[in-house]
Structures are given as C-alpha cells and as structure tokens.
Design a protein around this motif. Structure first.
Motif, mmCIF file in Angstrom:
data_model
loop_
_atom_site.group_PDB
_atom_site.id
_atom_site.type_symbol
_atom_site.label_atom_id
_atom_site.label_comp_id
_atom_site.label_asym_id
_atom_site.label_seq_id
_atom_site.Cartn_x
_atom_site.Cartn_y
_atom_site.Cartn_z
ATOM 1 N N ALA A 169 -11.403 7.298 -7.842
ATOM 2 C CA ALA A 169 -11.875 6.145 -7.085
ATOM 3 C C ALA A 169 -13.313 6.336 -6.613
ATOM 4 O O ALA A 169 -14.023 5.383 -6.346
ATOM 5 C CB ALA A 169 -10.961 5.903 -5.881
ATOM 6 N N ASP A 227 -2.347 7.523 -6.003
ATOM 7 C CA ASP A 227 -3.603 6.789 -6.151
ATOM 8 C C ASP A 227 -4.501 6.905 -4.923
ATOM 9 O O ASP A 227 -5.721 6.905 -5.057
ATOM 10 C CB ASP A 227 -3.298 5.316 -6.439
ATOM 11 C CG ASP A 227 -2.562 5.157 -7.758
ATOM 12 O OD1 ASP A 227 -2.845 5.949 -8.668
ATOM 13 O OD2 ASP A 227 -1.707 4.260 -7.855
ATOM 14 N N ILE A 276 -9.300 1.769 -10.197
ATOM 15 C CA ILE A 276 -9.275 1.861 -8.734
ATOM 16 C C ILE A 276 -10.628 2.271 -8.182
ATOM 17 O O ILE A 276 -10.771 2.570 -7.005
ATOM 18 C CB ILE A 276 -8.194 2.848 -8.232
ATOM 19 C CG1 ILE A 276 -8.457 4.246 -8.740
ATOM 20 C CG2 ILE A 276 -6.814 2.388 -8.607
ATOM 21 C CD1 ILE A 276 -7.626 5.294 -8.032
ATOM 22 N N MET A 284 -12.121 2.053 -4.398
ATOM 23 C CA MET A 284 -11.107 2.049 -3.338
ATOM 24 C C MET A 284 -11.351 3.256 -2.433
ATOM 25 O O MET A 284 -11.568 4.356 -2.932
ATOM 26 C CB MET A 284 -9.711 2.133 -3.956
ATOM 27 C CG MET A 284 -8.599 2.176 -2.930
ATOM 28 S SD MET A 284 -6.965 1.973 -3.659
ATOM 29 C CE MET A 284 -6.489 3.676 -3.910
ATOM 30 N N ALA A 308 -0.951 2.516 -10.066
ATOM 31 C CA ALA A 308 -2.106 2.014 -10.794
ATOM 32 C C ALA A 308 -2.038 2.442 -12.254
ATOM 33 O O ALA A 308 -2.794 1.971 -13.098
ATOM 34 C CB ALA A 308 -3.392 2.508 -10.168
ATOM 35 N N ARG A 328 -8.910 -4.956 -3.463
ATOM 36 C CA ARG A 328 -8.661 -5.831 -4.599
ATOM 37 C C ARG A 328 -9.092 -7.226 -4.194
ATOM 38 O O ARG A 328 -9.140 -7.552 -3.015
ATOM 39 C CB ARG A 328 -7.160 -5.895 -4.897
ATOM 40 C CG ARG A 328 -6.454 -4.592 -4.959
ATOM 41 C CD ARG A 328 -6.399 -4.085 -6.357
ATOM 42 N NE ARG A 328 -5.972 -5.123 -7.273
ATOM 43 C CZ ARG A 328 -4.712 -5.323 -7.620
ATOM 44 N NH1 ARG A 328 -3.791 -4.580 -7.114
ATOM 45 N NH2 ARG A 328 -4.397 -6.266 -8.463
#
Lengths: 104, 478
Positions: B411, B405, B419, B422, B445, B275
């Motif tokens: 991802a 997550d 996400i 990630m 998330a 992030r």
C-alpha cells in the motif's frame, strides 16, 4: 412546467424543511470517528424507522371491513416496529461495549 | 387542542432525532444519544396513535395497531438481543430491509386507497386523481422502499454467507435497463385509467424488487457495510416520501436527516477504506475475482519461515513491548477472549501489551473495537493507527492475528497495487513480526503480502483461537 412551479409554491414549507434537513444531517455527523461508523449507521437505521408513523396512520384510517388495506397496514406496522425497536436495541448493545471500555 | 399537542410531539421527536444523531457521533455521548432518539420515537408513535386526526376523525383499528406493535417489539427485541456481536451488521441490514418494506407497503396502501375511492369510475385516468407531485411521492416511496428491501436482504445473505457474490459481463447495463423499466412502468401507471392500472403498478414493484437484487449482487461481500449504509440512506428517503404524503413533519425530518447523514456516512466509510463509492458499487476489487487471478498468477514470491509455538512464546515472554494487530481472522475464530487472556498472562510477566487497531481491520469500521471491548480489553490499550505507527519503532514483537491487507507494505511501496495509497499499520518497523494466519492465502483484496517474506517476519499457522490458547499455555510455562 407550470405544474412544477405550482407544486413548489404550494409545498414550499416542506421543501424548506428538506433542504435544511439535508444540511443538518451532513453537519451533525461530519466529524464522526471511524470507530463509531457502525453504531452510527445502526442508530440512523433506527431513526428512519419513523416510517412506522405512516404505517400507523394507514392502519388507523382503513375501513374496518377492508381487509386488503388492513392486511397491508398490519404488515407495515409489524415491519416498522421491527425496524425501530430492533434498531435501537442493537445500537444500544453495540454502544454498551464502548461505554464499558471508557469506564475501565 | 389535541392537534396542537400532536404538532408539539412531532417537534420534540424531530429535535431528538437531530440531537440523537449528533450525540451518536461522539464516543462519550453515543449511548445517551441513542436513548434520546428512542425516546423521541416513542413520543412520536404514541402521539400518532392517540392524537392523530384525519378530517376531524380519530384513528381506529386500535386492536390491530397494538397487535402489530407488540409483535414487532417482541420479535425485534429478541432478534437484537440474541444476535452475536460478529453478526451485528447483518442484523442492521435486516432491520433496514424491514423499514424499506414498511415504506413500500405504505405507498401501496395509499395507492390502493385512492383506487378504492374512485373504483366506480374505471375510465378515469389516474393522472386526474393525483397531481404529479403527489404521485411522485407515492411511487418514489414504493420504488425506493422496495429496492432498499431486496437490497438489504441480499446484503444480509451475503454477510452471513448464504449468498455468494455473483456478477456477469454487462451487468451494469442490465441494471440500468431494469431501472429504466421501473421508471417506464411508473409513467405508464400514471397515464393509465383506473380500470387497467393494477398491472403497471404491479410491474413497478416487480422491477424494483429485481433491481434491488441486481444492485447488490455483484458487490463484494467485504464491501457490504458500505452498501448497507447506502441502503440505509435510501430507506431514509423512502420514509421522507411518506412524510410528504401525509404532510407529517416528524417522518419528513427523520427521513431526510437519515438520508443525508447516511449518504455522508457512506462516503466517510469509503474514505476510511481509501476507496471511492463508484469503485465499491462497480465492485472492482471488493469482488476480488479479477485481481486474484492476475496477482495469483504471479504466485508467492520468495520464502517465508515458520516459527514454532514454543519459540513464539519465548520471544513474546521476554519482550518489553508486544503489539497485537487484530484482523478478520480473530473475528472469525471468535478469539477475542483468548486474546485478552494472552494479554493478561504477558502483563503478569511484565510485558507491556497494546493493540494496534486499523480503522478498517475486520470487515467493518470499528469491528475490532467492538470485539475487543466485548472481551473487556481496556480502552486505553487500543491504539489508533497513527499512534500505533509511532510506537512500532520501540516495539519488540508484533503479533498479527488474522490481519493481512491492513499491514501490507504494498500500500506504500507498490503503485500498481490495488490497495496502493491505503493507510496501513507499519509493522515492519518493529524488531520481530509474528503472523498468525490459517494459510498463505491472500486477504480480501486478493493480493500477496511482501511482509510475510521479510526476514524479520515469521509465520505461525493455525486457527487464531487455537494458536492463542496454545501460546497462553506455553507462556505460562516459560
């Protein structure tokens, strides 16, 4: 403008320290593995507890009959000590677990 | 002579702080590093008490000083010893708040000191008594310390669930406005005469208090570790202001060091979660509300299948290699000890058991390592993400305990996903995946997880601790 220049030249030693410390601070923890983020944060937290020194100075300079200054200083000393002692003890507890892991 | 000794003590303290931080960033030396810094701190504190001189005068009020030190030490030690492993970040936040408050109080006391010296001439402007530089250090210490104080208290409240996330439209504008008010009050105070300076000075503190609250309030509870790290560096800067004020090199080096290291650490933490800091501060998915609404509307796709305890126990008992993926659910259920027990039982059956640790599994970096270490899980069983991803191909069963997550294939596959990008644990490479969750609810998330609907995945609903205990019993019976 002039006052700023004056300020810089009369405090140049301190300004040098500030700049160098910024680089040292960044350099020193540059390669920390993510596992250690939390303990490192906690350790740094304890180190900024050095503010306690200021509290002690405030306290020690206060006139013995100036209760407002004494009160402020006293509170500051307690809070600062909490920060220092609590910070180091918590960090040690976190790291204790890492150590045990390594040994086994 | 004594002053020279004091200088040397401060020098020792500064060096130990740097060394301590350096050692703290390596797992082998971390614990010693902490002790080294603590030693330096003790030297600095006692040197100040006994050696400090102000215009040739020693400090007095020793009774008060020692009373404060003793109260603080006892309370601090008790609090730090008693806190549960899962509540560590809260505790750090609270201690950080104390440091911030301490810095703010020092500034207030210093301000009062100047006021007291000149109160006989109320018409004097404050600007005549202190230079701009001096004033800025006083006021900056007060403002930053105060923000750090209220911010940390809010962060503490959020982490232990006392305070809920709260945000409203245009909050960032309001925040900016309050920050401007702080600065306006600061300038006003500087221009005021001593007779009417108290009101603007109070206002500085008041607005700074509010800003601290508003600053942390909209940020999602899950992002609190990052915020605490940021506030931590704030307090460092506030401490450095104190160092400037008293021309005290130990405070200055310690404060700036933490300020710089804390800022970098904040950025590193953000990176580990993939992030950006702005993203965290504006709270785009940490807050979670918006994304939940959008993704939640799509509803769960496809069907998932459940697995019974007995079946799960059977599959695991006959596997060659089981990989456990711990997550927040494990932490909440306090199931780390039961998890270790399951590992031992499986190993007795000849199953190889390892743990795959995602760097941000749980709610703070390193959370899982600390938890599992508490339960005596051996260090070499904990695989870091990259290693684990190589091992998944040869793994028979992956047991996911309350993680979501960090194993979400979106991802990698879905560029629309919040996400996306990630790094995740690629559990779908294993032969079977068993997911233990309390319900089908999404993770923090707030997005659905395709993994749960894949044919090789089966769900095992329930509280992690309860499920693990039952699994242990079942496997023993196999």
């Amino acid at each position: 403008m002039e006052s700023i220049l004056n300020f810089i030249s009369s405090n140049q030693q301190i300004i040098y320290i500030v700049i160098l410390m910024i680089f040292v601070g960044i350099e020193v923890i540059g390669h920390v593995p993510s596992v250690l983020h939390t303990p490192l944060m906690s350790g740094a937290n304890a180190i900024h507890g050095v503010v306690i020194i200021g509290a002690i100075i405030v306290m020690g300079k206060a006139e013995t009959d100036n209760y407002l200054a004494l009160g402020l200083g006293f509170l500051a000393v307690i809070l600062g000590t909490l920060n220092v002692v609590g910070g180091f003890v918590v960090t040690d507890r976190m790291l204790e677990m890492f150590k045990k892991k390594k040994a086994s | 002579m004594e002053l020279n000794l004091l200088t040397i003590c401060y020098l020792i303290a500064s060096v130990t702080f740097i060394l301590g931080l350096k050692m703290l960033s390596n797992p082998v030396s971390a614990r010693r590093g902490n002790l080294v810094a603590a030693f330096g701190m003790t030297v600095a504190i006692f040197a100040t008490i006994f050696l400090y001189e102000d215009n040739g005068e020693k400090l007095h009020n020793y009774v008060w000083i020692f009373a404060g030190l003793i109260i603080g030490t006892i309370a601090g030690t008790l609090a730090a010893k008693k806190v549960k492993m899962t509540a560590m970040p809260e505790m750090v936040s609270l201690f950080n708040g104390m440091g911030g408050a301490c810095a703010a109080l020092i500034s207030a006391a210093e301000f009062y000191h100047i006021y007291e010296l000149h109160k006989d001439s109320p018409a004097t402007a404050f600007a005549e008594l202190a230079t701009v530089g001096h004033y800025i250090t006083i006021v900056a210490g007060a403002i930053i310390g105060t923000i750090s104080y209220t911010g940390s208290i809010i962060a503490w409240g959020k982490l232990n669930g006392r305070i809920k996330d709260y945000s409203f439209n245009g909050q960032h504008i309001v925040n900016m406005f309050v920050l401007v008010l702080v600065i306006v009050a600061a300038v006003w105070a500087y221009q005021s005469t001593l007779g009417n300076i108290l009101i603007p000075f109070m206002l500085i503190g008041f607005f700074a208090l509010i800003y601290g609250v508003l600053f942390v309030m909209p940020i999602g509870g899950a992002d609190m570790p990052v915020v605490i790290s940021l506030l931590n560096s704030f307090t460092g800067v506030a401490a450095a202001c104190g160092g400037f004020l008293y021309d005290n090199k130990a405070m200055l080096t310690g404060g700036i060091l933490v300020g710089a290291a804390g800022t970098l650490l904040t950025i590193l933490m953000c990176k580990a979660m993939n992030r950006s800091l702005t993203n965290v501060l504006i709270g785009s998915f940490g807050g979670g509300n918006k994304t939940t609404a959008v993704e939640g509307a799509a509803g769960p796709q496809g069907n998932y299948k459940e697995i019974s305890l007995a079946d799960a126990a059977m599959v695991m008992a006959y596997a060659n290699r089981v990989m456990i993926v711990p997550g927040y659910g494990l932490a909440v259920a306090q199931a780390q000890h039961t998890c270790h027990e399951l590992e031992k039982i499986l190993e007795e059956k000849g199953v190889e058991v390892q743990y795959a640790i995602h760097p941000v599994a749980g709610r703070m970096p390193g959370h899982m390592n600390v938890l599992l270490a508490e339960a005596d899980v051996s260090y070499d069983k904990l695989l870091e993400m990259e290693t684990a991803n190589d091992v998944f191909k040869t793994t028979d069963v992956v047991l996911i305990l309350g993680a979501n997550d960090v194993v979400n294939p979106a991802a990698k596959n879905d560029a629309q996903s919040p996400i996306y990008g990630m790094p995740i644990l690629e559990v779908e490479q294993a032969k079977t995946v068993i997911v233990n969750k309390r319900s089908m609810k999404p993770g923090y998330a707030g997005i659905e997880n395709d993994l749960f609907f894949q044919p090789k995945t089966s769900m095992l609903f329930g509280d992690a601790k309860k499920v693990l205990q039952d699994l242990c019993t079942e496997i023993k019976a196999v």
